[in-house]
Design a protein around this motif. Structure first.
Motif, PDB file in Angstrom:
ATOM      1  N   ALA A  41     -40.147 -18.187 -33.282  1.00  9.86           N
ATOM      2  CA  ALA A  41     -38.699 -18.400 -33.133  1.00  9.86           C
ATOM      3  C   ALA A  41     -37.934 -17.096 -32.959  1.00  9.86           C
ATOM      4  CB  ALA A  41     -38.157 -19.186 -34.325  1.00  9.86           C
ATOM      5  N   GLU A  42     -38.301 -16.065 -33.715  1.00 11.18           N
ATOM      6  CA  GLU A  42     -37.591 -14.785 -33.586  1.00 11.18           C
ATOM      7  C   GLU A  42     -37.842 -14.159 -32.215  1.00 11.18           C
ATOM      8  OE1 GLU A  42     -37.432 -15.721 -37.774  1.00 11.18           O
ATOM      9  OE2 GLU A  42     -39.147 -15.648 -36.409  1.00 11.18           O
ATOM     10  N   LYS A  93     -30.558 -11.597 -26.544  1.00  8.82           N
ATOM     11  CA  LYS A  93     -30.282 -10.172 -26.689  1.00  8.82           C
ATOM     12  C   LYS A  93     -30.860  -9.321 -25.561  1.00  8.82           C
ATOM     13  CE  LYS A  93     -28.779  -6.587 -29.094  1.00  8.82           C
ATOM     14  NZ  LYS A  93     -27.336  -6.365 -29.314  1.00  8.82           N
ATOM     15  N   VAL A  94     -32.054  -9.633 -25.110  1.00  5.86           N
ATOM     16  CA  VAL A  94     -32.791  -8.713 -24.247  1.00  5.86           C
ATOM     17  C   VAL A  94     -32.803  -9.121 -22.782  1.00  5.86           C
ATOM     18  CG1 VAL A  94     -35.072  -7.704 -23.820  1.00  5.86           C
ATOM     19  CG2 VAL A  94     -34.238  -7.955 -26.175  1.00  5.86           C
ATOM     20  N   GLU A 135     -36.891  -3.296 -26.413  1.00  5.74           N
ATOM     21  CA  GLU A 135     -36.116  -2.239 -25.762  1.00  5.74           C
ATOM     22  C   GLU A 135     -36.997  -1.016 -25.481  1.00  5.74           C
ATOM     23  OE1 GLU A 135     -33.224  -2.488 -24.511  1.00  5.74           O
ATOM     24  OE2 GLU A 135     -32.644  -4.421 -25.349  1.00  5.74           O
ATOM     25  N   GLN A 136     -37.890  -0.711 -26.411  1.00  2.00           N
ATOM     26  CA  GLN A 136     -38.822   0.402 -26.192  1.00  2.00           C
ATOM     27  C   GLN A 136     -39.675   0.148 -24.962  1.00  2.00           C
ATOM     28  OE1 GLN A 136     -42.881   2.080 -28.229  1.00  2.00           O
ATOM     29  NE2 GLN A 136     -41.250   1.482 -29.643  1.00  2.00           N
ATOM     30  N   ALA A 137     -40.077  -1.102 -24.765  1.00  5.67           N
ATOM     31  CA  ALA A 137     -40.932  -1.442 -23.625  1.00  5.67           C
ATOM     32  C   ALA A 137     -40.247  -1.127 -22.297  1.00  5.67           C
ATOM     33  CB  ALA A 137     -41.318  -2.916 -23.690  1.00  5.67           C
ATOM     34  N   ASP A 155     -39.130 -10.160 -38.022  1.00  7.66           N
ATOM     35  CA  ASP A 155     -38.069  -9.179 -38.236  1.00  7.66           C
ATOM     36  C   ASP A 155     -37.355  -8.966 -36.904  1.00  7.66           C
ATOM     37  OD1 ASP A 155     -36.768  -6.531 -38.267  1.00  7.66           O
ATOM     38  OD2 ASP A 155     -37.723  -6.286 -40.232  1.00  7.66           O
ATOM     39  N   LEU A 156     -36.146  -9.495 -36.792  1.00  3.46           N
ATOM     40  CA  LEU A 156     -35.433  -9.426 -35.510  1.00  3.46           C
ATOM     41  C   LEU A 156     -35.113  -8.004 -35.074  1.00  3.46           C
ATOM     42  CD1 LEU A 156     -33.293 -12.642 -35.677  1.00  3.46           C
ATOM     43  CD2 LEU A 156     -34.573 -11.898 -33.674  1.00  3.46           C
ATOM     44  N   PRO A 157     -34.638  -7.118 -35.951  1.00  3.63           N
ATOM     45  CA  PRO A 157     -34.419  -5.737 -35.495  1.00  3.63           C
ATOM     46  C   PRO A 157     -35.685  -5.079 -34.957  1.00  3.63           C
ATOM     47  CG  PRO A 157     -33.224  -6.128 -37.530  1.00  3.63           C
ATOM     48  CD  PRO A 157     -34.084  -7.334 -37.310  1.00  3.63           C
TER      49      PRO A 157
END
Length: 306
Positions: A73-74, A82-83, A257-259, A248-250
């Motif tokens: 789910a996350e 978000k992404v 984002e790193q990807a 852990d969503l963060p």
């Protein structure tokens, strides 16, 4: 309008889902209108809302796969709210980022996030697995808005995603491709053929997320086909490898984002998760890989997910 880069608050049509009847679950169970305003949900609240949809629609259908839907789910919350760059009003927008559900039995989770994103009405979730419904037990891209790949046999989504990523390169488009794999699915030889190919073609627009809940259809991965050390295997195939707590969503958002910054190789995110996450009697319970909750179990699950 295209969706991407949310500030973490998500507009929805309702604030909470009402408890389901032990006798029947009406379509209205999937939405609760709030007159005069559109409340905002945090990403954490949205992940919980998706879990409520999953258990409710599977209970209504009387069949389905709750365990592997709840564990991711996350992941889908982070991607869709978000992404990813996508437009529910134009599902075939050429510039959209693509999400490919390789572990197709987690279709209820994908349907839930698509409905919450606005691809189709929330009430349609009540038609899961019904004859004539657009929402079948495994995804069908010919009938369901927002679905990129028809699923069924495991192991094929990564190969499919490589084709999409290569097409984007050939067409000079900057979209990104995200594919969600099961860890049990990594038993399939086709996954590793695809992993080798993606590295060979240096597909830095491709991200694989492994939902590493450590269980599959009939038991623990380590007892059926031990895939450890999983991160080392992906790394040896030439992938940029990230390991996270998949609940852990963060951490999840940071890894995604790193990807985007990685060049010259694909990225795999190994998300350590719990099968059945959020419902106490489903967590790490292999019975709920493909078993619907009873009406009484549904009431308990929804209470825990308030």
């Amino acid at each position: 309008m295209p969706l991407s880069g949310s500030d973490g608050l998500i507009p929805v049509n309702g604030s909470s889902l009402p408890p389901a009847s032990a006798e029947s679950i009406p379509a209205e169970a999937f939405t609760s209108k709030v007159a005069g305003r559109s409340p905002m949900l945090s990403l954490e609240e949205m992940a919980k809302r998706l879990r409520r949809h999953v258990v409710t629609m599977i209970a209504k259908a009387g069949s389905g796969h709750p365990g592997g839907s709840l564990s991711a789910a996350e992941t889908v919350t982070a991607l869709f709210f978000k992404v990813m760059r996508h437009d529910p009003t134009n599902p075939n927008w050429p510039e959209r980022d693509r999400f490919v559900l390789s572990k197709g039995h987690a279709a209820p989770l994908l349907y839930a996030v698509l409905a919450e994103s606005g691809y189709f009405p929330l009430e349609e979730l009540s038609t899961l697995r019904k004859l004539g419904s657009r929402l079948q037990g495994h995804t069908d891209r010919t009938s369901t808005p927002g679905v990129e790949m028809s699923a069924g046999a495991l192991g094929q989504g990564l190969s499919f995603s490589i084709g999409i990523a290569l097409a984007g390169r050939l067409d000079s488009r900057d979209y990104r491709v995200y594919t969600l794999l099961g860890d049990g699915e990594c038993d399939e030889g086709q996954i590793w053929e695809a992993a080798m190919a993606a590295s060979h073609f240096k597909l830095d627009n491709l991200v694989a997320i492994v939902d590493h809940n450590k269980q599959q259809l009939d038991g623990w991965n380590c007892d059926i086909m031990n895939i450890e050390p999983l991160a080392d295997k992906w790394h040896s195939f030439g992938w940029h490898t990230i390991e996270i707590d998949g609940h852990d969503l963060p951490q999840t958002i940071s890894a995604l984002e790193q990807a985007k910054m990685v060049k010259g190789q694909p990225t795999v995110i190994i998300a350590h998760t719990i099968k059945g996450k959020g419902v106490s009697f489903m967590e790490n319970n292999i019975a709920f890989h493909g078993q619907a909750p009873t009406p009484q179990e549904l009431e308990i699950a929804l209470k825990e997910l308030e």
